[in-house]
Design a protein around this motif. Sequence first.
Motif, PDB file in Angstrom:
ATOM      1  N   THR A 256       0.885  -1.173   0.000  1.00 45.37           N
ATOM      2  CA  THR A 256       0.000   0.000   0.000  1.00 45.37           C
ATOM      3  C   THR A 256       0.925   1.226   0.000  1.00 45.37           C
ATOM      4  OG1 THR A 256       0.002  -0.029   2.394  1.00 45.37           O
ATOM      5  CG2 THR A 256      -1.813  -1.185   1.300  1.00 45.37           C
ATOM      6  N   ALA A 257       0.404   2.397   0.319  1.00 46.50           N
ATOM      7  CA  ALA A 257       1.232   3.616   0.280  1.00 46.50           C
ATOM      8  C   ALA A 257       2.180   3.679   1.468  1.00 46.50           C
ATOM      9  CB  ALA A 257       0.318   4.831   0.267  1.00 46.50           C
ATOM     10  N   TYR A 258       2.709   2.554   1.868  1.00 47.91           N
ATOM     11  CA  TYR A 258       3.477   2.441   3.112  1.00 47.91           C
ATOM     12  C   TYR A 258       4.666   3.400   3.186  1.00 47.91           C
ATOM     13  CZ  TYR A 258       5.622   0.622   7.229  1.00 47.91           C
ATOM     14  OH  TYR A 258       6.146   0.534   8.490  1.00 47.91           O
ATOM     15  N   PHE A 259       5.477   3.437   2.136  1.00 46.14           N
ATOM     16  CA  PHE A 259       6.685   4.279   2.172  1.00 46.14           C
ATOM     17  C   PHE A 259       6.420   5.685   1.652  1.00 46.14           C
ATOM     18  CE2 PHE A 259       8.376  -0.103   1.804  1.00 46.14           C
ATOM     19  CZ  PHE A 259       9.144  -0.138   2.960  1.00 46.14           C
ATOM     20  N   GLY A 260       5.149   6.093   1.678  1.00 50.07           N
ATOM     21  CA  GLY A 260       4.813   7.408   1.149  1.00 50.07           C
ATOM     22  C   GLY A 260       4.763   7.414  -0.375  1.00 50.07           C
ATOM     23  N   ILE A 261       4.732   6.207  -0.967  1.00 54.00           N
ATOM     24  CA  ILE A 261       4.625   6.098  -2.424  1.00 54.00           C
ATOM     25  C   ILE A 261       3.178   5.715  -2.711  1.00 54.00           C
ATOM     26  CG2 ILE A 261       5.478   4.898  -4.498  1.00 54.00           C
ATOM     27  CD1 ILE A 261       8.066   4.289  -2.806  1.00 54.00           C
ATOM     28  N   ALA A 262       2.423   6.618  -3.285  1.00 55.17           N
ATOM     29  CA  ALA A 262       0.968   6.416  -3.427  1.00 55.17           C
ATOM     30  C   ALA A 262       0.624   5.192  -4.280  1.00 55.17           C
ATOM     31  CB  ALA A 262       0.326   7.669  -4.008  1.00 55.17           C
ATOM     32  N   LYS A 263       1.358   5.007  -5.376  1.00 54.51           N
ATOM     33  CA  LYS A 263       1.066   3.879  -6.278  1.00 54.51           C
ATOM     34  C   LYS A 263       2.350   3.083  -6.498  1.00 54.51           C
ATOM     35  CE  LYS A 263      -2.795   6.252  -8.380  1.00 54.51           C
ATOM     36  NZ  LYS A 263      -3.482   6.663  -9.597  1.00 54.51           N
ATOM     37  N   PRO A 264       2.674   2.214  -5.521  1.00 52.80           N
ATOM     38  CA  PRO A 264       3.990   1.562  -5.512  1.00 52.80           C
ATOM     39  C   PRO A 264       4.307   0.762  -6.780  1.00 52.80           C
ATOM     40  CG  PRO A 264       2.668   0.895  -3.598  1.00 52.80           C
ATOM     41  CD  PRO A 264       1.846   1.854  -4.363  1.00 52.80           C
ATOM     42  N   ASP A 265       3.273   0.166  -7.410  1.00 58.66           N
ATOM     43  CA  ASP A 265       3.546  -0.648  -8.600  1.00 58.66           C
ATOM     44  C   ASP A 265       4.132   0.178  -9.743  1.00 58.66           C
ATOM     45  OD1 ASP A 265       3.281  -3.412  -9.663  1.00 58.66           O
ATOM     46  OD2 ASP A 265       2.054  -2.433 -11.186  1.00 58.66           O
ATOM     47  N   LEU A 266       3.845   1.477  -9.719  1.00 61.02           N
ATOM     48  CA  LEU A 266       4.341   2.359 -10.785  1.00 61.02           C
ATOM     49  C   LEU A 266       5.769   2.831 -10.520  1.00 61.02           C
ATOM     50  CD1 LEU A 266       1.172   4.628 -11.321  1.00 61.02           C
ATOM     51  CD2 LEU A 266       1.713   2.425 -12.382  1.00 61.02           C
ATOM     52  N   LYS A 267       6.271   2.549  -9.299  1.00 56.08           N
ATOM     53  CA  LYS A 267       7.582   3.093  -8.902  1.00 56.08           C
ATOM     54  C   LYS A 267       8.495   1.977  -8.373  1.00 56.08           C
ATOM     55  CE  LYS A 267       6.406   7.654  -8.896  1.00 56.08           C
ATOM     56  NZ  LYS A 267       7.103   8.595  -9.766  1.00 56.08           N
ATOM     57  N   PRO A 268       8.840   1.021  -9.218  1.00 56.61           N
ATOM     58  CA  PRO A 268       9.616  -0.116  -8.712  1.00 56.61           C
ATOM     59  C   PRO A 268      10.955   0.267  -8.078  1.00 56.61           C
ATOM     60  CG  PRO A 268       9.407  -0.214 -11.124  1.00 56.61           C
ATOM     61  CD  PRO A 268       8.480   0.848 -10.644  1.00 56.61           C
ATOM     62  N   TYR A 269      11.692   1.198  -8.705  1.00 56.38           N
ATOM     63  CA  TYR A 269      13.002   1.559  -8.156  1.00 56.38           C
ATOM     64  C   TYR A 269      12.866   2.202  -6.779  1.00 56.38           C
ATOM     65  CZ  TYR A 269      17.644   3.519  -7.511  1.00 56.38           C
ATOM     66  OH  TYR A 269      18.882   3.819  -6.972  1.00 56.38           O
ATOM     67  N   GLU A 270      11.927   3.146  -6.673  1.00 57.59           N
ATOM     68  CA  GLU A 270      11.753   3.881  -5.407  1.00 57.59           C
ATOM     69  C   GLU A 270      11.286   2.941  -4.288  1.00 57.59           C
ATOM     70  OE1 GLU A 270      11.352   6.766  -8.758  1.00 57.59           O
ATOM     71  OE2 GLU A 270      10.778   4.698  -8.382  1.00 57.59           O
ATOM     72  N   LEU A 271      10.326   2.083  -4.609  1.00 60.44           N
ATOM     73  CA  LEU A 271       9.773   1.182  -3.600  1.00 60.44           C
ATOM     74  C   LEU A 271      10.854   0.241  -3.065  1.00 60.44           C
ATOM     75  CD1 LEU A 271       8.430  -1.833  -2.960  1.00 60.44           C
ATOM     76  CD2 LEU A 271       7.293   0.164  -2.052  1.00 60.44           C
ATOM     77  N   ILE A 272      11.586  -0.401  -3.977  1.00 63.70           N
ATOM     78  CA  ILE A 272      12.613  -1.370  -3.551  1.00 63.70           C
ATOM     79  C   ILE A 272      13.723  -0.663  -2.776  1.00 63.70           C
ATOM     80  CG2 ILE A 272      14.293  -3.103  -4.327  1.00 63.70           C
ATOM     81  CD1 ILE A 272      11.357  -3.984  -4.796  1.00 63.70           C
ATOM     82  N   THR A 273      14.064   0.548  -3.174  1.00 66.22           N
ATOM     83  CA  THR A 273      15.091   1.316  -2.451  1.00 66.22           C
ATOM     84  C   THR A 273      14.671   1.548  -1.005  1.00 66.22           C
ATOM     85  OG1 THR A 273      15.783   2.448  -4.476  1.00 66.22           O
ATOM     86  CG2 THR A 273      16.361   3.515  -2.397  1.00 66.22           C
ATOM     87  N   GLU A 274      13.444   2.008  -0.812  1.00 68.26           N
ATOM     88  CA  GLU A 274      12.965   2.298   0.553  1.00 68.26           C
ATOM     89  C   GLU A 274      12.937   1.024   1.404  1.00 68.26           C
ATOM     90  OE1 GLU A 274      12.690   5.287   1.875  1.00 68.26           O
ATOM     91  OE2 GLU A 274      13.333   5.949  -0.120  1.00 68.26           O
ATOM     92  N   TYR A 275      12.465  -0.053   0.790  1.00 68.41           N
ATOM     93  CA  TYR A 275      12.427  -1.318   1.539  1.00 68.41           C
ATOM     94  C   TYR A 275      13.844  -1.746   1.931  1.00 68.41           C
ATOM     95  CZ  TYR A 275      12.341  -6.010   3.050  1.00 68.41           C
ATOM     96  OH  TYR A 275      12.560  -7.111   3.834  1.00 68.41           O
ATOM     97  N   ALA A 276      14.765  -1.715   0.960  1.00 68.12           N
ATOM     98  CA  ALA A 276      16.131  -2.214   1.190  1.00 68.12           C
ATOM     99  C   ALA A 276      16.831  -1.435   2.305  1.00 68.12           C
ATOM    100  CB  ALA A 276      16.940  -2.151  -0.100  1.00 68.12           C
ATOM    101  N   LYS A 277      16.594  -0.122   2.359  1.00 73.26           N
ATOM    102  CA  LYS A 277      17.194   0.697   3.433  1.00 73.26           C
ATOM    103  C   LYS A 277      16.717   0.194   4.794  1.00 73.26           C
ATOM    104  CE  LYS A 277      17.412   5.132   0.945  1.00 73.26           C
ATOM    105  NZ  LYS A 277      16.612   6.357   0.768  1.00 73.26           N
ATOM    106  N   LEU A 278      15.411  -0.045   4.861  1.00 71.91           N
ATOM    107  CA  LEU A 278      14.795  -0.498   6.113  1.00 71.91           C
ATOM    108  C   LEU A 278      15.324  -1.878   6.515  1.00 71.91           C
ATOM    109  CD1 LEU A 278      12.018   0.425   7.785  1.00 71.91           C
ATOM    110  CD2 LEU A 278      11.225  -1.663   6.723  1.00 71.91           C
TER     111      LEU A 278
END
Length: 349
Positions: A256-278
Amino acid sequence: MPRFVFDSGLKFEYPDAIRGIYVTGHSAGGSKFEQLTKLMDTTDLNAMVIDVKDDYGNLTYRPDPASPYYDISQQYIKDPRAMLKELEKKKIYPIARVVVFKDSVLANKKPEWSYKDGNSVWKNGRGESFVNPFVKDVWDYNVQIAIEAAKLGFQEIQFDYVRFPEGFENKDATLKYSHGDYTDSKQDNVQKRVTAVTDFVEYAREKLKPYGVKTSVDIFGYTATLPEAPGIGQNFTKISDHVDVISSMIYPSHWTAYFGIAKPDLKPYELITEYAKLENKKLDELKTRPVSRPWLQDFTASWLGSGNYKKYGKEDVEAQIKALNDQGIEEYLLWNAGNNYTKGVDYTP
């Protein structure tokens, strides 16, 4: 006396970093196998996660007729040993996927090892049944299957569905099931579930040690974002403490918009980056850090509806890999349920 160490007779080198794909029993035993090994030959991919015990609870090959698992077996993979020899020849690293607590076959065969809804075995909305992590017989049933896979020559056992059913905290009070050895535990039900799941992982790894295989566990990506997932009993830190490899399922489509990314499927690089940091932060807290080898998305999540998903292709797969690499994570696995992987991807972007 030297400690017993099993030798399968096959030799595999662990690659520089595992870059793998998921392979069903049908694909491993059918015409698609040649296609998938060719994909390995012509790219930087080097590993296969192959179903040994599938999502229904079936063994994907026929063991010896005297085996206690013969009656749950399907002949998807005609000759698993020959398949592994082929992988050895091609230097493809073999990982056995064993689905643990999601098991309709065993739940219906042994209702006392499952959950009862009234007088019948409970099913989830998709018609699937689970067996109960509090029951130690269920542990042994799965660990023995893992040992057989190790004897065949698989180099790693990847346990999947190491958890209670989703949303279990809402069914807890209405379903009938055994608390097994955890009956007298003073913990609340959430902690009991976490303890049982963690204990299983620790137990399985210990039992597999003499076979020289690595132990890995698939885990929901969101568990790394919480102290623990209350219903399903997964605690990211505790499970990571007892495995050689942790494989978080971090498909952009599943957030969901967990990392402040409203539509995570559209932002693969950003989503994976935020997860990996965590995840890196969480794993850094452990004394012995397991290898991080997340599951990435190589499928299109059209069920998210117009405007919320995109057709995943070469750029999107590469974006996810690059995001991991940029955070120092070199290993990954690609998920596509039908094993139809995107063509022309640079797997070391």
